[in-house]
Scaffold this motif. Structure first.
Motif, PDB file in Angstrom:
ATOM      1  N   ASP A 264       0.683  -1.243  -0.057  1.00 47.87           N
ATOM      2  CA  ASP A 264       0.065  -0.130   0.200  1.00 47.87           C
ATOM      3  C   ASP A 264       0.937   1.141  -0.075  1.00 47.87           C
ATOM      4  O   ASP A 264       0.568   2.164  -0.572  1.00 47.87           O
ATOM      5  CB  ASP A 264      -0.961  -0.091   1.236  1.00 47.87           C
ATOM      6  CG  ASP A 264      -2.108  -0.726   1.049  1.00 47.87           C
ATOM      7  OD1 ASP A 264      -2.465  -1.347  -0.128  1.00 47.87           O
ATOM      8  OD2 ASP A 264      -2.770  -1.383   1.980  1.00 47.87           O
TER       9      ASP A 264
ATOM     10  N   THR B  72       2.898   5.985  -3.308  1.00 49.66           N
ATOM     11  CA  THR B  72       3.936   6.611  -3.911  1.00 49.66           C
ATOM     12  C   THR B  72       3.910   6.543  -5.417  1.00 49.66           C
ATOM     13  O   THR B  72       4.139   7.383  -6.070  1.00 49.66           O
ATOM     14  CB  THR B  72       5.129   6.071  -3.133  1.00 49.66           C
ATOM     15  OG1 THR B  72       5.046   6.020  -1.803  1.00 49.66           O
ATOM     16  CG2 THR B  72       6.146   7.036  -3.753  1.00 49.66           C
ATOM     17  N   CYS B  73       3.951   5.279  -6.143  1.00 53.41           N
ATOM     18  CA  CYS B  73       4.332   5.135  -7.564  1.00 53.41           C
ATOM     19  C   CYS B  73       3.026   4.699  -8.251  1.00 53.41           C
ATOM     20  O   CYS B  73       3.348   4.636  -9.578  1.00 53.41           O
ATOM     21  CB  CYS B  73       5.520   4.347  -7.519  1.00 53.41           C
ATOM     22  SG  CYS B  73       5.191   2.588  -7.018  1.00 53.41           S
ATOM     23  N   GLY B  74       2.303   4.195  -7.502  1.00 52.54           N
ATOM     24  CA  GLY B  74       1.053   3.959  -8.385  1.00 52.54           C
ATOM     25  C   GLY B  74       0.815   2.660  -8.620  1.00 52.54           C
ATOM     26  O   GLY B  74      -0.148   1.843  -9.370  1.00 52.54           O
ATOM     27  N   GLN B  75       1.832   1.596  -8.506  1.00 57.25           N
ATOM     28  CA  GLN B  75       1.711   0.214  -8.643  1.00 57.25           C
ATOM     29  C   GLN B  75       1.984  -0.726  -7.532  1.00 57.25           C
ATOM     30  O   GLN B  75       2.911  -0.136  -6.557  1.00 57.25           O
ATOM     31  CB  GLN B  75       2.686  -0.091  -9.981  1.00 57.25           C
ATOM     32  CG  GLN B  75       2.170   0.054 -11.207  1.00 57.25           C
ATOM     33  CD  GLN B  75       0.981  -0.808 -11.643  1.00 57.25           C
ATOM     34  OE1 GLN B  75       0.398  -1.163 -10.972  1.00 57.25           O
ATOM     35  NE2 GLN B  75       0.923  -0.604 -12.738  1.00 57.25           N
ATOM     36  N   ARG B  76       1.628  -1.827  -7.584  1.00 53.23           N
ATOM     37  CA  ARG B  76       1.827  -2.797  -6.295  1.00 53.23           C
ATOM     38  C   ARG B  76       2.850  -3.915  -6.711  1.00 53.23           C
ATOM     39  O   ARG B  76       3.101  -4.365  -5.663  1.00 53.23           O
ATOM     40  CB  ARG B  76       0.443  -3.641  -5.981  1.00 53.23           C
ATOM     41  CG  ARG B  76      -0.784  -2.509  -5.895  1.00 53.23           C
ATOM     42  CD  ARG B  76      -2.163  -3.177  -5.633  1.00 53.23           C
ATOM     43  NE  ARG B  76      -2.073  -4.135  -4.578  1.00 53.23           N
ATOM     44  CZ  ARG B  76      -2.374  -4.058  -3.249  1.00 53.23           C
ATOM     45  NH1 ARG B  76      -2.489  -2.722  -3.050  1.00 53.23           N
ATOM     46  NH2 ARG B  76      -2.466  -4.917  -2.362  1.00 53.23           N
TER      47      ARG B  76
ATOM     48  N   THR C 148       4.782  -4.005 -10.062  1.00 54.56           N
ATOM     49  CA  THR C 148       5.804  -3.483 -11.064  1.00 54.56           C
ATOM     50  C   THR C 148       5.902  -1.999 -11.076  1.00 54.56           C
ATOM     51  O   THR C 148       5.221  -1.157 -11.586  1.00 54.56           O
ATOM     52  CB  THR C 148       5.480  -3.977 -12.662  1.00 54.56           C
ATOM     53  OG1 THR C 148       3.939  -3.536 -12.672  1.00 54.56           O
ATOM     54  CG2 THR C 148       5.479  -5.429 -12.537  1.00 54.56           C
ATOM     55  N   TYR C 149       6.732  -1.627  -9.977  1.00 50.55           N
ATOM     56  CA  TYR C 149       6.699  -0.337  -9.557  1.00 50.55           C
ATOM     57  C   TYR C 149       7.234   0.613 -10.624  1.00 50.55           C
ATOM     58  O   TYR C 149       6.613   1.759 -10.762  1.00 50.55           O
ATOM     59  CB  TYR C 149       7.423  -0.173  -8.266  1.00 50.55           C
ATOM     60  CG  TYR C 149       7.230  -1.170  -7.494  1.00 50.55           C
ATOM     61  CD1 TYR C 149       6.098  -1.211  -6.719  1.00 50.55           C
ATOM     62  CD2 TYR C 149       8.217  -2.159  -6.930  1.00 50.55           C
ATOM     63  CE1 TYR C 149       5.673  -2.297  -5.858  1.00 50.55           C
ATOM     64  CE2 TYR C 149       8.037  -3.214  -6.035  1.00 50.55           C
ATOM     65  CZ  TYR C 149       6.749  -3.173  -5.392  1.00 50.55           C
ATOM     66  OH  TYR C 149       6.378  -4.283  -4.704  1.00 50.55           O
TER      67      TYR C 149
ATOM     68  N   GLU D 137       2.218   1.796  -3.556  1.00 47.46           N
ATOM     69  CA  GLU D 137       1.194   2.101  -4.336  1.00 47.46           C
ATOM     70  C   GLU D 137       0.530   3.686  -4.328  1.00 47.46           C
ATOM     71  O   GLU D 137       0.359   4.236  -5.009  1.00 47.46           O
ATOM     72  CB  GLU D 137      -0.384   1.027  -4.072  1.00 47.46           C
ATOM     73  CG  GLU D 137      -1.328   1.445  -5.303  1.00 47.46           C
ATOM     74  CD  GLU D 137      -2.556   0.560  -5.328  1.00 47.46           C
ATOM     75  OE1 GLU D 137      -2.718   0.095  -3.968  1.00 47.46           O
ATOM     76  OE2 GLU D 137      -3.152   0.555  -6.066  1.00 47.46           O
TER      77      GLU D 137
END
Lengths: 367, 223
Positions: free
Chosen positions: A141, A146-150, A152-153, A144
């Motif tokens: 969380d 911070t970078c929007g993905q859970r 594959t960041y 997610e």
């Protein structure tokens, strides 16, 4: 009466066996219940990442790195970014370095939590799997947010990081550190002294320091065999030399030690994250990278300590926008080579325990 | 360790698991309940429309297409008699998209965003290719910060300023050299040479553009 005799036979374990952590086929030569020889067959998860990178520009390779080692995708993002930064001699802003360290260590904890849960599940205890993944969810969380993905960041980029952390990140991260510290007594109480667990792991799959070194083992596997070696301290990259942390080691190198080793490492990672949050400076998060990024001609190898061991990236440039060659080194490959070495004369159930505690994941082997 | 120790240690682990017995479930029952996605969550690619006029913000600059590592974005444009670019085709193949977010970062015109939406399952792979209307429709209710607004007052006094948005009244504006100057086609995922594809009369910048394309976009679709 004819004498009783036994005959060796072969059994395929996998490719889709749940305990092979990906798709790996183990060809077992059995003598009754005993495993006489193991031959791993790899290549089921091959995605040609290295070849794909040759057709992509330097920034476009970054999402491919997420798929290289998706359990700790931050590390694989970072090792590639580090290589290209070395090649182009980019100065990375200090804040970006701090953010990178926070994310790398959070990802290390997430990976070890998965290890803790999955190893327990492979050996037969289901509860830790649920607890481990529940705590990992908090880390995911944070990512997610911070970078929007859970998974594959694509967060750590050439020259810095893609986005700054949101305001609520720091309080949530500190709350998580506090929460996880409180959970360790639960984690240790669940299995560490459980007699069934001890019988399944103590003295099983002993990896001697000599074998570990000769096979190029690294990371927690090497340290569980008693060798005090960690790239974060011995070949410092990023800003790891600024932090105060211990490198835990174990003595015998059996399955139990490798299991305990990761629990110990999580505690040290928490210390690093706390120090990094305390010292987080203000400033830029990304160095200026031209849209048509062209590093000078040359070749470079960068290596970092990922959750599994030494992860490396070799990048060769011919001065154009695309790399000529990207070669990735995953420590799981070396650890998989250890399996035939230490899995002789064991039961299949022990083989599963050895495979699990080596923490091999197949995307890193096949790439 | 004696038998009593064994039993005690077994019960210790059981006790820890027992502590969680009374805890309420943390599972979210999809699709009855849905998680609230964080604001930065990278989901489906959508095209954004102007908040007042409702027209697409896209200027057909093709930066997103060139940034995409998997050639999931396909853009076809043409130029009118004033050499202004118009969008003919804008397609996103959600089956190819790897949700890396590079297109969103490449966009300078608040035209494209990875929305927090994530539901786009279909019965066939063909339906995963979304055209411009579908992308716009899905993006209608997506909130965004319009970064063009600051630039907007600038072009008005100067007739030949760089166009920042597709505005119908500005048909006489000359495109600047850095705007892509060809009738361009998407990066071919099949891996054939991009040189053959430019068939219209080449403009001066064409040679440069071709060079960039060759270096820029991915030339094979194997991902």
């Amino acid at each position: 009466m004819a004498e009783l005799r036994t005959e060796e036979f072969q059994v395929n374990m996998g490719p889709h066996h749940p305990s092979t952590h990906g798709v790996c086929r183990l060809v077992l030569t059995m003598d009754g219940e005993k495993v006489v020889a193991v031959e791993p067959v790899i290549g089921y998860l091959h995605r040609a990442i290295e070849k794909i990178c040759e057709n992509r520009t330097y920034p476009q390779c970054s999402p491919m790195m997420d798929r290289f080692e998706y359990v700790t995708a931050m590390s694989s993002d970072y090792v590639y970014a580090l290589a290209v930064e070395k090649l182009a001699q980019l100065e990375v802003p200090e804040r970006a370095e701090y953010l990178r360290v926070i994310m790398l260590e959070l990802n290390r904890i997430a990976s070890h939590l998965i290890f803790w849960g999955v190893t327990a599940m492979d050996i037969g205890a289901y509860t830790p799997f649920l607890y481990g993944l529940r705590e990992r969810e908090d880390i995911i969380d944070l990512f997610e947010m911070t970078c929007g993905q859970r998974l594959t960041y694509n967060y750590i980029r050439i020259g810095g990081v893609s986005r700054d952390i949101p305001k609520e990140f720091e309080p949530k991260c500190r709350a998580f550190i506090k929460k996880l510290r409180g959970k360790f007594s639960d984690y240790e109480g669940l299995l560490n002294e459980n007699p069934i667990w001890l019988a399944r792991t103590k003295g099983i799959g002993v990896l001697t320091p000599e074998t570990a070194i000769s096979y190029g083992a690294s990371g927690p596997v090497l340290r569980a065999s008693g060798i005090d070696y960690d790239l974060r301290r011995d070949d410092p990259y990023s800003i790891y030399d600024k932090f105060d942390f211990a490198i835990p080691t174990q003595k015998t190198g059996d399955c139990y030690d490798r299991f305990i080793q990761r629990l110990d490492e999580m505690k040290e990672s928490l210390k690093i994250i706390e120090q990094a949050l305390d010292g987080l400076p203000e400033g830029e998060i990304k160095a200026k990278v031209k849209p048509k990024f062209k590093p000078p001609e040359g070749e470079v190898y960068s290596r970092i300590e990922s959750a599994r061991g030494e992860m490396g990236a070799y990048v060769r440039s011919d001065g154009t926008t695309k790399p000529v060659r990207v070669k990735l080194r995953g420590s799981s490959y070396n650890h998989l080579a250890l399996v035939p070495e230490i899995c002789t004369d064991v039961l299949i159930a022990d083989l599963v325990a050895i495979f699990a505690t080596l923490d091999i994941i197949m995307p890193e082997v096949d790439r | 360790m004696g038998l009593i120790d064994h039993i005690r240690n077994l019960l210790k682990g059981l006790g820890i698991a027992g502590k969680h017995l009374g805890r309420h479930a943390i599972t979210i029952q999809y699709p009855e309940e849905r998680m609230e996605m964080p604001e930065r969550s990278r989901g489906i690619v959508v095209l954004l429309s102007d908040k007042e006029t409702g027209e697409l913000n896209c200027t057909a600059c093709e930066l997103c297409m060139r940034a995409c590592p998997t050639a999931a974005i396909k853009i076809v444009t043409h130029r009118d008699e004033n050499k202004k670019k118009h969008l003919d085709v804008f397609e996103v193949d959600n089956g190819l998209c790897c949700f890396c977010g590079l297109c969103e970062e490449a966009c300078n015109f608040s035209a494209l965003k990875m929305a927090t939406k994530y539901e786009f399952s279909t019965l066939g792979a063909d339906e995963l290719v979304w055209d411009v209307n579908k992308l716009q429709e899905v993006g209608r209710d997506v909130d965004y910060v319009d970064t063009r607004k600051k630039k907007k007052p600038k072009p008005e006094p100067k007739a030949d300023a760089k166009p920042t948005a597709p505005k119908p009244e500005k048909t006489d504006a000359k495109p600047k050299p850095e705007q892509p100057a060809t009738v361009s086609e998407p990066v071919n995922p099949a891996g054939s040479s991009t040189e053959e594809k430019v068939n219209e009369e080449p403009l001066p910048e064409e040679q440069e553009r071709k060079e960039e394309k060759k270096e820029g976009g991915p030339t094979d679709g194997s991902v």
